[in-house]
Design a protein around this motif. Structure first.
Motif, PDB file in Angstrom:
ATOM      1  N   ALA A  77       1.194   4.122  -2.996  1.00  0.00           N
ATOM      2  CA  ALA A  77       0.970   5.551  -2.745  1.00  0.00           C
ATOM      3  C   ALA A  77       2.167   6.384  -3.195  1.00  0.00           C
ATOM      4  CB  ALA A  77       0.687   5.779  -1.261  1.00  0.00           C
ATOM      5  N   GLU A  78       3.377   5.879  -2.929  1.00  0.00           N
ATOM      6  CA  GLU A  78       4.584   6.646  -3.234  1.00  0.00           C
ATOM      7  C   GLU A  78       4.927   6.648  -4.721  1.00  0.00           C
ATOM      8  OE1 GLU A  78       7.561   5.015  -0.700  1.00  0.00           O
ATOM      9  OE2 GLU A  78       6.760   5.956   1.121  1.00  0.00           O
TER      10      GLU A  78
ATOM     11  N   SER B  45       0.835  -1.206   0.000  1.00  0.00           N
ATOM     12  CA  SER B  45       0.000   0.000   0.000  1.00  0.00           C
ATOM     13  C   SER B  45       0.869   1.256   0.000  1.00  0.00           C
ATOM     14  CB  SER B  45      -0.927   0.009   1.215  1.00  0.00           C
ATOM     15  OG  SER B  45      -1.792  -1.108   1.210  1.00  0.00           O
TER      16      SER B  45
ATOM     17  N   SER C 126       2.579   6.212  -7.260  1.00  0.00           N
ATOM     18  CA  SER C 126       1.470   6.663  -8.106  1.00  0.00           C
ATOM     19  C   SER C 126       1.769   8.065  -8.649  1.00  0.00           C
ATOM     20  CB  SER C 126       0.160   6.693  -7.317  1.00  0.00           C
ATOM     21  OG  SER C 126      -0.237   5.394  -6.963  1.00  0.00           O
TER      22      SER C 126
END
Length: 234
Positions: free
Chosen positions: A214-215, A210, A217
């Motif tokens: 997030a990092e 996860s 994207s």
């Protein structure tokens, strides 16, 4: 049940309508009024839904919280107000910041019952949640749960947490950690240490994947700038 919570320390906020989690909010206490709105939606639709609105001991002193309490009780809204009392808000002891530091009593002037719970005990939290859900689902209106908890680190990266001692933090870690306490419960039930390691490995994988997502994207395209934003022209 739907959930809505308070954002902490300028962190990014999760939001998932699929899982009925309606985000975290950086404005202190604002999510309580939004939670009351979600609860009103459940009552209006008569769909049997319940909203859980989470906020901290610091946010419990916000005026909009009490406006929400009043409306929720007047209209018997299906909402559970959960105060996560970590005892220091952003950096001030609840005993110094609140004239009534027994926060489960905060609903009394609105006739909202309150329960104080050991928020570091998984089974105590589960039991209190079941009692609260039974109360709300029976049409009796809102209930308030004060979860006595503790955060090990500062409020944010810029908080050195000098308002408490290292010994105090370590004592809580050693004697009241909720994960270690849950492991002890599971061990008593016959769950092996190897089985717990498998669960822990699975959780770490989910968290790491996860975080990586997030990092890595990409930033949204500029064309998305005004998506879902109301622009009024005069």
């Amino acid at each position: 049940a739907a959930g809505i919570s308070q954002g902490k320390g300028g962190s990014m906020h999760m939001f998932s309508t699929e899982h009925k989690f309606y985000g975290g909010h950086g404005i202190v206490g604002a999510q309580v009024s939004l939670g009351a709105g979600l609860a009103f939606g459940h009552k209006y639709a008569n769909d049997g839904g319940v909203c859980l609105a989470y906020f901290g001991d610091g946010a419990s002193n916000q005026g909009q919280v009490y406006e929400s309490f009043n409306m929720a009780e007047l209209w018997k809204l299906p909402i559970i107000f959960v105060i996560e009392n970590n005892q220091y808000a952003m950096g001030t002891s609840v005993n110094r910041a609140s004239s009534e530091d027994q926060l489960y009593r905060r609903g009394e002037s609105f006739r909202i019952p309150g329960i104080q719970v050991d928020g570091m005990d998984v089974l105590a939290v589960r039991g209190a949640a079941e009692v609260a859900l039974d109360w709300v689902r029976s049409g009796k209106g809102p209930v308030l749960l004060e979860m006595k908890t503790y955060r090990y680190r500062g409020h944010s990266m810029s908080d050195p947490a000098k308002y408490r001692s290292r010994d105090e933090v370590q004592s809580v870690r050693d004697n009241s950690d909720p994960i270690e306490g849950c492991k002890a419960y599971l061990a008593e039930m016959g769950v092996s240490e190897d089985a717990l390691k498998v669960i822990e490995k699975e959780i770490r994988k989910i968290v790491n994947e996860s975080a990586d997502f997030a990092e890595t994207s990409p930033e949204p395209d500029l064309s998305e700038l005004y998506t879902d934003v109301l622009v009024e022209q005069y």
